[in-house]
Design an enzyme around this catalytic site. Structure first.
Site, PDB file in Angstrom:
ATOM      1  N   ARG A 258      -4.832   8.458  -7.874  1.00  9.10           N
ATOM      2  CA  ARG A 258      -3.965   7.519  -7.738  1.00  9.10           C
ATOM      3  C   ARG A 258      -4.657   6.358  -8.193  1.00  9.10           C
ATOM      4  NH1 ARG A 258      -6.018   4.315  -3.375  1.00  9.10           N
ATOM      5  NH2 ARG A 258      -3.824   3.527  -2.925  1.00  9.10           N
TER       6      ARG A 258
ATOM      7  N   LYS B 265      -7.707  -8.825  -1.836  1.00  7.77           N
ATOM      8  CA  LYS B 265      -7.812  -8.305  -3.353  1.00  7.77           C
ATOM      9  C   LYS B 265      -8.448  -9.408  -4.162  1.00  7.77           C
ATOM     10  CE  LYS B 265      -4.508  -4.769  -3.524  1.00  7.77           C
ATOM     11  NZ  LYS B 265      -5.272  -3.508  -4.073  1.00  7.77           N
TER      12      LYS B 265
ATOM     13  N   HIS C  24     -13.353   2.299   5.351  1.00  6.77           N
ATOM     14  CA  HIS C  24     -12.129   1.641   5.129  1.00  6.77           C
ATOM     15  C   HIS C  24     -11.754   0.574   5.918  1.00  6.77           C
ATOM     16  CE1 HIS C  24     -10.850   5.134   2.405  1.00  6.77           C
ATOM     17  NE2 HIS C  24     -10.733   3.948   1.705  1.00  6.77           N
TER      18      HIS C  24
ATOM     19  N   TYR D 198       0.938  -1.143  -0.145  1.00  2.34           N
ATOM     20  CA  TYR D 198      -0.027  -0.011   0.145  1.00  2.34           C
ATOM     21  C   TYR D 198       0.819   1.405   0.058  1.00  2.34           C
ATOM     22  CZ  TYR D 198      -4.304  -2.362   1.838  1.00  2.34           C
ATOM     23  OH  TYR D 198      -5.286  -3.141   1.917  1.00  2.34           O
TER      24      TYR D 198
ATOM     25  N   ASN E 229      -5.427   2.078  -8.039  1.00  2.11           N
ATOM     26  CA  ASN E 229      -5.515   1.190  -7.088  1.00  2.11           C
ATOM     27  C   ASN E 229      -5.861  -0.055  -7.983  1.00  2.11           C
ATOM     28  OD1 ASN E 229      -5.738  -0.477  -4.781  1.00  2.11           O
ATOM     29  ND2 ASN E 229      -7.519   0.231  -4.197  1.00  2.11           N
TER      30      ASN E 229
END
Lengths: 347, 200, 315
Positions: free
Chosen positions: A223, A317, A193, A37, A225
């Site tokens: 960003r 993930k 989160h 991360y 991800n």
């Protein structure tokens, strides 16, 4: 119109395809051969011509098909789009941002004519020609956020700022990486989160929140991800998990190359003017392993990243069960050569 | 039996600090049978606690409501269940003034449901005090069909609306006043882990 | 920080101490609209320093044709406001930041109570336009010492829910009466002298209001003080800070790269780590906690100063 839009599906027969040009402009998320991360934030827009970073809101060959898929998802589950009552103003801000940006960046596809609050919006790819009164919700068929996000690729969260935190008080979420807007709407930054492993302990979210609160008008950021998805499916929602979940177990060494997709989120951040809310568009890009290994640098790097990743992250993930098959497949494309820095293909 | 101590969990999982005195404040109190003891305790700690308190007792027997009435609150009402309590609490909140405290005591289902109503009516989170008493049963939202199943004591459990077998997450929505239940055998239908009692 | 070069379109004397300024794009282009309570930072070149003060926008937040601010001349300050009063005239070019908001309305509120003291009325002028547009219930209370000093009277519309309290006329503001009995879901906003902000916070706490419903903005310019020096850890450079200069202004003048936004100690953007401190930091900000202040490991250069022998900054 210069852009050709694919006739393709994101469910059922899954006819989604990337053209060679779409592969080359794919926002590959790894700038080195390992992953952990990070906040990895850059200014937006800005990037090579033709890249998905060039414009505020990228429009690509999947636009029309994605909007059709969103329509199907919303018809089955209208709660994928929600706006708490105080967020309508932020919805207008978002509508303005998107219409102004798209009309400027893609003049052959979109146009916006404004005379005070009398607005005329033309969306050629979707065949929409609409006159309405800005800030008057009665003149649109949906609320302002829903209206414009039915015409814009990607999920959208609108974040209300108060008490030194950000609250997810509105959103359009039909292509999410396994989180439920209906459940999370109204939560603050740390609450929504909460299910992410490890990051809070690492202080990533404290830093990210501090950064986001300081985002000012006229300063936009992005960003990347990522996650992994079996089949080119946009709607990997928890709502329909029992419907798409079994597909996750259909990966074999023979089909992994075309059934396993890298799912990249281009997340952008915009401070909205009238509401002072933050818009958080989350644009989803899908590329199969077969697509990705056409770029030798990406084949090598993806192999190394997935081979060495923390098992908890592989689980979060969503590819822990298929990791071995994926890594074995990708190992054919890793000759051990060094890779160049940055995310773009080598030649 | 004091306020239940729950294991540390994720950020979205609510914690219950217990009822603390707010001398002189107008109050709305909602409790079930087990939670009534927390209200009684508050009254012994703060003699002024009940004078401006409207108490709504949910599904408690007559002796419990008699015991609370003996504390001389401004009003005490007994209702059979949360559905009946809802419009009463909504009306009290619509008439309430700034400074009003909400005291909730009993199950997580009661506290989650009533606090969601209070937040929607403009009450601030810091004006809602909660103390967990009694059963650790949870109020669960099925993420698939959106139905609420109350009184869940096992993991996994069966959604009382769509019949899917759901695992119990600690992820909690204050807006819904419920924890999230997610299909446990979504990827491998029929492969259901052994049922366990929920632990605090 | 995104900046705009604007033309001073109008200057108007509202009271002996307060002037209103209107800025427009020189080509007539629309300016970014904003939210009620937002401010801009105005640049005032002054010798080798650029002084930057933040002022609340008082114009209609949804009107892109221009920005208006009201500036009170502070003769005991560092000269920012007196520069605006003496050196800025119609037709001048002026550089301002895009609007930012550290004092936004909580549009969830069932009712908004706005309390302004003196020049602290300014952020409410844009807020009440936004509240009118959004059709939200509110009441506004404006307190001033005398009618002659009360710039707000010239700026506020006449309306039943707008109340003016002039203390010289024996019409003092009664905070207890204002706050008591407000419906659940009310939010109160205060801007003005520190004393007024503290009095509203005290009264709200006494009535049991939750802190999250009590908002304030103390619009303070950096105070002047004794000159001092800081050392830049990365380069060893020594930066002198003059009496009428803020630490942030001195760092900017010396070419040290540092981020900022509000320049009033409220937004946290310029927070800087202290790598060595032999002396006492004078914390004048509203950002650091009491513990952080006591630890002397962080400083907000936009507002705070230093007394002692050595202050080294992680820059």
């Amino acid at each position: 119109m210069t852009m050709q839009f694919n006739d393709e599906t994101f469910r059922g027969d899954y006819t989604y395809r990337n053209s060679p040009e779409a592969i080359r402009r794919f926002p590959f998320p790894f700038d080195q051969d390992s992953y952990m991360y990070s906040v990895n934030i850059e200014q937006h827009p800005g990037g090579p011509q033709g890249s998905p970073f060039e414009h505020m809101f990228d429009v690509d060959e999947h636009y029309v098909a994605e909007m059709r898929d969103r329509e199907i998802t919303l018809a089955e589950d209208p709660l994928r789009c929600q706006s708490l009552p105080h967020m309508e103003l932020a919805g207008w801000d978002l509508l303005e941002l998107i219409m102004v940006s798209k009309a400027r960046d893609y003049p052959d596809l979109f146009s916006l004519t404004r005379d005070g609050n009398d607005w005329h919006w033309v969306n050629k790819p979707m065949g929409i020609d609409k006159r309405f009164t800005f800030l008057d919700a009665a003149t649109l068929p949906y609320g302002p956020m829903e209206y414009i996000t039915r015409q814009t690729q990607g999920d959208f969260a609108l974040l209300h700022e108060r008490d030194g935190n950000l609250w997810m008080d509105a959103g359009m979420v039909t292509s999410q990486a396994d989180w439920s807007l209906d459940f999370d709407v109204g939560m603050n930054f740390f609450e929504w989160h909460a299910p992410v492993p490890k990051a809070r302990q690492m202080g990533v979210f404290d830093k990210a929140l501090k950064f986001l609160l300081a985002v000012g008008q006229g300063q936009h950021y992005r960003r990347l991800n990522w996650t992994m998805t079996v089949n080119p499916r946009l709607d990997t929602s928890p709502e329909n998990y029992h419907k798409w979940g079994p597909e996750k177990r259909t990966i074999t060494p023979e089909n992994v190359g075309h059934k396993q997709f890298l799912r990249v989120e281009l997340q952008t951040f915009f401070r909205l003017p009238r509401s002072n809310a933050l818009a958080f568009p989350i644009r989803c890009y899908l590329a199969s392993l077969d697509d990705l290994v056409t770029q030798p640098k990406w084949g090598r790097r993806l192999h190394r990243v997935l081979r060495d990743i923390d098992p908890d992250l592989a689980d979060y993930k969503g590819f822990a069960v298929n990791r071995e098959v994926i890594v074995n497949y990708l190992s054919q494309y890793d000759d051990g050569e060094p890779t160049s820095p940055g995310i773009f293909p080598e030649d | 039996m004091p306020n239940t101590v729950f294991s540390p969990s994720i950020e979205s999982r609510p914690t219950y600090a217990g009822l603390a005195p707010r001398p002189g404040a107008p109050a709305i109190m909602v409790a079930d049978e087990a939670g009534a003891a927390a209200v009684t305790h508050l009254a012994t700690v703060d003699a002024t606690a009940m004078a401006k308190a409207h108490v709504v007792l949910v599904g408690a027997p007559a002796e419990t409501s008699d015991a609370l009435a003996a504390l001389s609150p401004a009003a005490v009402q007994t209702v059979p269940d949360l559905d009946t309590a809802t419009p009463i609490v909504e009306q009290l909140l619509s008439q309430a003034r700034m400074g009003t405290q909400l005291f909730l005591a009993g199950s997580e289902g009661l506290m989650g449901h009533i606090s969601a109503i209070a937040l929607a009516s403009g009450m601030a989170l810091e004006d809602i005090q909660m103390e967990h008493r009694g059963s650790i049963a949870r109020r669960m939202q099925c993420v698939h069909c959106k139905g609420i199943t109350d009184g869940v004591t096992t993991d996994p459990f069966t959604c009382s609306h769509c019949g899917l077998t759901l695992f119990v997450r600690d992820h909690f929505s204050r807006r819904l006043g419920a924890f999230q239940g997610v299909c446990v055998d979504a990827e491998t239908p029929g492969d259901i882990p052994a049922t366990e009692e929920i632990r605090p | 920080m995104t900046k705009l070069a604007l033309k001073v379109a109008a200057v108007e004397q509202l009271t002996p101490l307060v002037k209103r300024f209107r800025f427009e794009d020189p080509t007539g282009a629309p300016l970014p609209v904003f939210s009620g309570g937002a401010h801009i930072t105005v640049e005032m070149p002054n010798g080798d320093t650029i002084r930057r003060n933040s002022y609340s926008l008082i114009s209609d937040p949804y009107d892109p044709s221009g920005y208006e601010i009201a500036v009170r001349r502070e003769d005991t300050g560092r000269g920012g406001s007196s520069h605006m009063h003496s050196a800025v005239a119609e037709g001048d070019t002026i550089t301002v930041s895009v609007p930012a908001n550290l004092f936004q309305l909580d549009l969830r509120a069932r009712k908004h109570v706005l309390i302004g003291g003196g020049i602290g009325i300014t952020p409410f002028l844009s807020q009440l336009r936004q509240l009118d547009r959004e059709q939200k219930p509110y009441e506004l209370h404006y307190a001033a010492r005398s009618r002659a000093e009360a710039a707000g009277i010239a700026l506020l519309p006449e309306a039943a829910h707008i109340h003016v309290h002039i203390s010289d006329e024996g019409n003092r503001m009664d905070l207890g009466a204002i706050l008591d009995g407000q419906p659940l879901g009310t939010h109160v906003y205060t801007c003005g002298p520190e004393g007024l902000i503290a009095a509203v916070a005290d009264q709200a706490a006494r009535l049991g209001w939750p802190k999250s419903a009590v908002h304030s903005e103390a619009f303070t310019a950096p105070p002047p003080g004794a000159p001092f020096e800081v050392t830049i850890a990365s380069s060893g450079q020594i930066v002198p800070v003059k009496a009428d200069q803020s630490l942030l202004e001195a760092l900017e003048a010396a070419g040290v790269e540092i981020d900022y936004s509000c320049r009033g100690g409220a937004c946290g953007r310029c927070e800087t780590a202290v790598t060595a401190c032999d002396g006492q930091i004078e914390h004048n900000d509203h950002w650091l906690s009491a513990d952080e202040r006591a630890a002397q490991k962080k400083i907000m250069p936009c507002m705070s100063r230093f007394k002692g022998t050595r202050l080294e900054l992680d820059l």
